[in-house]
Design a protein around this motif. Structure first.
Motif, mmCIF file in Angstrom:
data_model
loop_
_atom_site.group_PDB
_atom_site.id
_atom_site.type_symbol
_atom_site.label_atom_id
_atom_site.label_comp_id
_atom_site.label_asym_id
_atom_site.label_seq_id
_atom_site.Cartn_x
_atom_site.Cartn_y
_atom_site.Cartn_z
ATOM 1 N N ARG A 170 47.234 53.890 38.334
ATOM 2 C CA ARG A 170 46.678 52.801 37.206
ATOM 3 C C ARG A 170 47.328 52.901 36.000
ATOM 4 N N HIS A 221 50.669 51.368 36.577
ATOM 5 C CA HIS A 221 50.766 49.781 36.805
ATOM 6 C C HIS A 221 50.298 49.246 35.339
ATOM 7 N N PHE A 222 49.177 49.838 34.566
ATOM 8 C CA PHE A 222 48.854 48.871 33.419
ATOM 9 C C PHE A 222 49.828 49.292 32.112
ATOM 10 N N PRO A 257 44.280 46.278 41.764
ATOM 11 C CA PRO A 257 45.431 45.743 41.317
ATOM 12 C C PRO A 257 45.981 44.892 42.931
ATOM 13 N N ARG A 258 46.532 43.694 42.323
ATOM 14 C CA ARG A 258 47.196 42.925 43.439
ATOM 15 C C ARG A 258 48.221 42.291 42.941
ATOM 16 N N SER A 277 38.539 42.638 39.283
ATOM 17 C CA SER A 277 39.466 42.935 38.190
ATOM 18 C C SER A 277 40.182 44.486 38.298
ATOM 19 N N ARG A 278 39.189 45.074 39.153
ATOM 20 C CA ARG A 278 39.494 46.743 39.194
ATOM 21 C C ARG A 278 40.314 47.128 40.465
ATOM 22 N N VAL A 291 52.812 46.092 34.212
ATOM 23 C CA VAL A 291 52.374 44.951 33.683
ATOM 24 C C VAL A 291 53.256 44.422 32.314
#
Length: 77
Positions: free
Chosen positions: A34, A37-38, A69-70, A66-67, A42
């Motif tokens: 996570r 990813h964030f 990721p796609r 929103s929890r 992003v």
């Protein structure tokens, strides 16, 4: 032609730097992915889209959880 070459050089350098940041700095402390990813994926994508002049318009965002990721890809407009 020059703008195209400079844009590709920027994207390549930007991608390499964010890849190293994600692999070396973030991933040792992130078992779930996570943070990578964030804090890496992003911002990388937002800068690439901004530099290329792509505007993203999202409709129906309230229907997406929103929890999780796609990645959404489109083939045609």
């Amino acid at each position: 032609m020059v703008r195209f070459a400079l844009l590709n050089a920027f994207i390549a350098l930007h991608s390499i730097l964010f890849c190293l940041y994600g692999l070396v700095v973030l991933s040792p402390f992130d078992k779930g992915g996570r943070r990578v990813h964030f804090y890496c994926g992003v911002p990388w994508a937002k800068v690439i889209l901004f530099v290329c002049g792509v505007k993203v318009n999202v409709k129906g965002l309230e229907n997406v959880e929103s929890r999780i990721p796609r990645i959404y890809l489109t083939n045609h407009q």
